[in-house]
Scaffold this motif. Sequence first.
Motif, PDB file in Angstrom:
ATOM      1  N   ASP A  90     -24.481 -23.844  13.583  1.00  0.00           N
ATOM      2  CA  ASP A  90     -24.805 -22.854  12.553  1.00  0.00           C
ATOM      3  C   ASP A  90     -25.872 -23.337  11.576  1.00  0.00           C
ATOM      4  O   ASP A  90     -26.270 -22.613  10.669  1.00  0.00           O
ATOM      5  N   ARG A  91     -26.341 -24.581  11.772  1.00  0.00           N
ATOM      6  CA  ARG A  91     -27.425 -25.117  10.947  1.00  0.00           C
ATOM      7  C   ARG A  91     -28.767 -25.033  11.663  1.00  0.00           C
ATOM      8  O   ARG A  91     -29.765 -25.562  11.185  1.00  0.00           O
ATOM      9  N   VAL A  92     -28.781 -24.368  12.821  1.00  0.00           N
ATOM     10  CA  VAL A  92     -30.004 -24.239  13.621  1.00  0.00           C
ATOM     11  C   VAL A  92     -30.403 -22.772  13.712  1.00  0.00           C
ATOM     12  O   VAL A  92     -29.570 -21.908  14.002  1.00  0.00           O
ATOM     13  N   CYS A  93     -31.672 -22.496  13.468  1.00  0.00           N
ATOM     14  CA  CYS A  93     -32.187 -21.139  13.652  1.00  0.00           C
ATOM     15  C   CYS A  93     -33.511 -21.203  14.399  1.00  0.00           C
ATOM     16  O   CYS A  93     -34.166 -22.253  14.440  1.00  0.00           O
ATOM     17  N   ALA A  94     -33.892 -20.088  15.010  1.00  0.00           N
ATOM     18  CA  ALA A  94     -35.102 -20.086  15.829  1.00  0.00           C
ATOM     19  C   ALA A  94     -35.695 -18.693  15.919  1.00  0.00           C
ATOM     20  O   ALA A  94     -35.014 -17.681  15.691  1.00  0.00           O
ATOM     21  N   THR A  95     -36.972 -18.658  16.254  1.00  0.00           N
ATOM     22  CA  THR A  95     -37.636 -17.397  16.566  1.00  0.00           C
ATOM     23  C   THR A  95     -38.546 -17.613  17.768  1.00  0.00           C
ATOM     24  O   THR A  95     -38.995 -18.736  18.030  1.00  0.00           O
ATOM     25  N   ASP A  96     -38.797 -16.542  18.504  1.00  0.00           N
ATOM     26  CA  ASP A  96     -39.651 -16.622  19.690  1.00  0.00           C
ATOM     27  C   ASP A  96     -40.115 -15.213  20.022  1.00  0.00           C
ATOM     28  O   ASP A  96     -39.434 -14.223  19.692  1.00  0.00           O
ATOM     29  N   ILE A  97     -41.260 -15.114  20.702  1.00  0.00           N
ATOM     30  CA  ILE A  97     -41.747 -13.790  21.100  1.00  0.00           C
ATOM     31  C   ILE A  97     -40.986 -13.247  22.294  1.00  0.00           C
ATOM     32  O   ILE A  97     -41.085 -12.063  22.610  1.00  0.00           O
ATOM     33  N   SER A  98     -40.217 -14.129  22.962  1.00  0.00           N
ATOM     34  CA  SER A  98     -39.475 -13.716  24.154  1.00  0.00           C
ATOM     35  C   SER A  98     -38.029 -13.358  23.812  1.00  0.00           C
ATOM     36  O   SER A  98     -37.258 -14.233  23.398  1.00  0.00           O
ATOM     37  N   PRO A  99     -37.623 -12.106  24.008  1.00  0.00           N
ATOM     38  CA  PRO A  99     -36.226 -11.735  23.771  1.00  0.00           C
ATOM     39  C   PRO A  99     -35.258 -12.529  24.642  1.00  0.00           C
ATOM     40  O   PRO A  99     -34.140 -12.845  24.218  1.00  0.00           O
ATOM     41  N   GLU A 100     -35.697 -12.860  25.853  1.00  0.00           N
ATOM     42  CA  GLU A 100     -34.834 -13.616  26.768  1.00  0.00           C
ATOM     43  C   GLU A 100     -34.521 -14.999  26.210  1.00  0.00           C
ATOM     44  O   GLU A 100     -33.389 -15.472  26.284  1.00  0.00           O
ATOM     45  N   ARG A 101     -35.550 -15.660  25.639  1.00  0.00           N
ATOM     46  CA  ARG A 101     -35.319 -16.985  25.074  1.00  0.00           C
ATOM     47  C   ARG A 101     -34.424 -16.913  23.837  1.00  0.00           C
ATOM     48  O   ARG A 101     -33.592 -17.803  23.602  1.00  0.00           O
ATOM     49  N   LEU A 102     -34.564 -15.862  23.072  1.00  0.00           N
ATOM     50  CA  LEU A 102     -33.695 -15.695  21.903  1.00  0.00           C
ATOM     51  C   LEU A 102     -32.241 -15.507  22.331  1.00  0.00           C
ATOM     52  O   LEU A 102     -31.319 -16.026  21.686  1.00  0.00           O
ATOM     53  N   LYS A 103     -32.026 -14.791  23.429  1.00  0.00           N
ATOM     54  CA  LYS A 103     -30.671 -14.607  23.936  1.00  0.00           C
ATOM     55  C   LYS A 103     -30.056 -15.940  24.355  1.00  0.00           C
ATOM     56  O   LYS A 103     -28.857 -16.170  24.156  1.00  0.00           O
ATOM     57  N   VAL A 104     -30.882 -16.815  24.935  1.00  0.00           N
ATOM     58  CA  VAL A 104     -30.393 -18.138  25.319  1.00  0.00           C
ATOM     59  C   VAL A 104     -29.919 -18.896  24.079  1.00  0.00           C
ATOM     60  O   VAL A 104     -28.826 -19.484  24.070  1.00  0.00           O
ATOM     61  N   PHE A 105     -30.715 -18.876  23.022  1.00  0.00           N
ATOM     62  CA  PHE A 105     -30.343 -19.575  21.791  1.00  0.00           C
ATOM     63  C   PHE A 105     -29.093 -18.962  21.171  1.00  0.00           C
ATOM     64  O   PHE A 105     -28.210 -19.687  20.695  1.00  0.00           O
ATOM     65  N   GLU A 106     -29.011 -17.653  21.182  1.00  0.00           N
ATOM     66  CA  GLU A 106     -27.818 -16.994  20.642  1.00  0.00           C
ATOM     67  C   GLU A 106     -26.575 -17.385  21.437  1.00  0.00           C
ATOM     68  O   GLU A 106     -25.494 -17.581  20.872  1.00  0.00           O
ATOM     69  N   GLY A 107     -26.736 -17.504  22.758  1.00  0.00           N
ATOM     70  CA  GLY A 107     -25.618 -17.886  23.603  1.00  0.00           C
ATOM     71  C   GLY A 107     -25.116 -19.296  23.336  1.00  0.00           C
ATOM     72  O   GLY A 107     -23.971 -19.628  23.653  1.00  0.00           O
ATOM     73  N   LEU A 108     -25.970 -20.110  22.730  1.00  0.00           N
ATOM     74  CA  LEU A 108     -25.592 -21.481  22.391  1.00  0.00           C
ATOM     75  C   LEU A 108     -25.021 -21.584  20.973  1.00  0.00           C
ATOM     76  O   LEU A 108     -24.689 -22.674  20.511  1.00  0.00           O
ATOM     77  N   GLY A 109     -24.942 -20.443  20.298  1.00  0.00           N
ATOM     78  CA  GLY A 109     -24.378 -20.434  18.953  1.00  0.00           C
ATOM     79  C   GLY A 109     -25.392 -20.610  17.846  1.00  0.00           C
ATOM     80  O   GLY A 109     -25.020 -20.796  16.679  1.00  0.00           O
ATOM     81  N   PHE A 110     -26.685 -20.544  18.187  1.00  0.00           N
ATOM     82  CA  PHE A 110     -27.734 -20.687  17.183  1.00  0.00           C
ATOM     83  C   PHE A 110     -28.138 -19.320  16.643  1.00  0.00           C
ATOM     84  O   PHE A 110     -28.073 -18.311  17.350  1.00  0.00           O
ATOM     85  N   ARG A 111     -28.604 -19.288  15.407  1.00  0.00           N
ATOM     86  CA  ARG A 111     -29.076 -18.047  14.811  1.00  0.00           C
ATOM     87  C   ARG A 111     -30.519 -17.782  15.235  1.00  0.00           C
ATOM     88  O   ARG A 111     -31.313 -18.707  15.335  1.00  0.00           O
ATOM     89  N   THR A 112     -30.838 -16.533  15.480  1.00  0.00           N
ATOM     90  CA  THR A 112     -32.213 -16.160  15.797  1.00  0.00           C
ATOM     91  C   THR A 112     -32.727 -15.195  14.727  1.00  0.00           C
ATOM     92  O   THR A 112     -31.986 -14.361  14.218  1.00  0.00           O
ATOM     93  N   LEU A 113     -33.999 -15.345  14.418  1.00  0.00           N
ATOM     94  CA  LEU A 113     -34.614 -14.562  13.355  1.00  0.00           C
ATOM     95  C   LEU A 113     -35.889 -13.895  13.858  1.00  0.00           C
ATOM     96  O   LEU A 113     -36.404 -14.237  14.931  1.00  0.00           O
ATOM     97  N   GLY A 114     -36.399 -12.966  13.074  1.00  0.00           N
ATOM     98  CA  GLY A 114     -37.500 -12.132  13.538  1.00  0.00           C
ATOM     99  C   GLY A 114     -38.885 -12.684  13.329  1.00  0.00           C
ATOM    100  O   GLY A 114     -39.845 -12.162  13.899  1.00  0.00           O
ATOM    101  N   SER A 115     -39.032 -13.741  12.518  1.00  0.00           N
ATOM    102  CA  SER A 115     -40.374 -14.248  12.245  1.00  0.00           C
ATOM    103  C   SER A 115     -40.339 -15.722  11.896  1.00  0.00           C
ATOM    104  O   SER A 115     -39.295 -16.275  11.521  1.00  0.00           O
TER     105      SER A 115
END
Length: 266
Positions: A28-53
């Motif tokens: 929960d201390r890790v966040c990320a953003t990417d232009i690829s929705p698929e890569r964001l889903k991978v990060f979300e699946g690992l319990g990381f937060r994803t953001l829009g920018s």
Amino acid sequence: RRLGFIGAGKMAEALARGFVASGVCAPDRVCATDISPERLKVFEGLGFRTLGSGGEVAEQSEVLFIAVKPQYVVPVLNGVRTSLRPEHLVVSIAAGVSLGAMEKAVGHDVRVVRVMPNTPCLVGESAAAMCLGQSATQEDEATVAQLMGAVGQVHTVEERLISAVTGLSGSGPAYVFMVIEALADGGVKAGLPRGVALSLAAQTVLGSAKMVLETGEHPGQLKDNVASPAGTTIAGIHSLERAGVRAAFIDAVAAASDRAVELSKL
């Protein structure tokens, strides 16, 4: 500390996984953003937060990893400049982008560290090097060393040596994969089934590397320990020497290092 990733590709994923697995930080201390929705889903699946920018990621992190393709590093940094605060540490893992170019993009008072990892980071065995920007401190160096140590080894070098690091450890996995493939082909030629040959070749390289790292003995001495008088190993070594294998590897590292210098000037 809070970690952010601008770019959520496989290398960023490997780093984030390694940091969490080693206990350096919680998911929960890790966040990320990417232009690829698929890569964001991978990060979300690992319990990381994803953001829009990238700006949002910068605002919610203290150590900001720039994990995009080299041509996008400066534009990304320009885009997040207004979101950076004095407590931020910017860490780039992009090849060929100088500290000077990054510091110009974010402002020279921002602390920047440049890291050159390699693909074995994906299995927690990276051989990496870092160089420090003008404002980076010894504490920053220790922070990056702790983080990168979670996925392998890291050394601190002067920036002028990063191209050499690229030619050796950055490109080196490809050379080693060729060695493993060639050893396996040799085993097949000698009669082994392909699967057995490949397994033996890969394990031989792994075990030999561990002996160099763990015994502290010079690889030349370890080689001599295997080569008994008039035996099979010295016959094989003679064949390799006749083919110029040593010179070929030295030339490969030099060529890749020279190319890294050329690319850094584009």
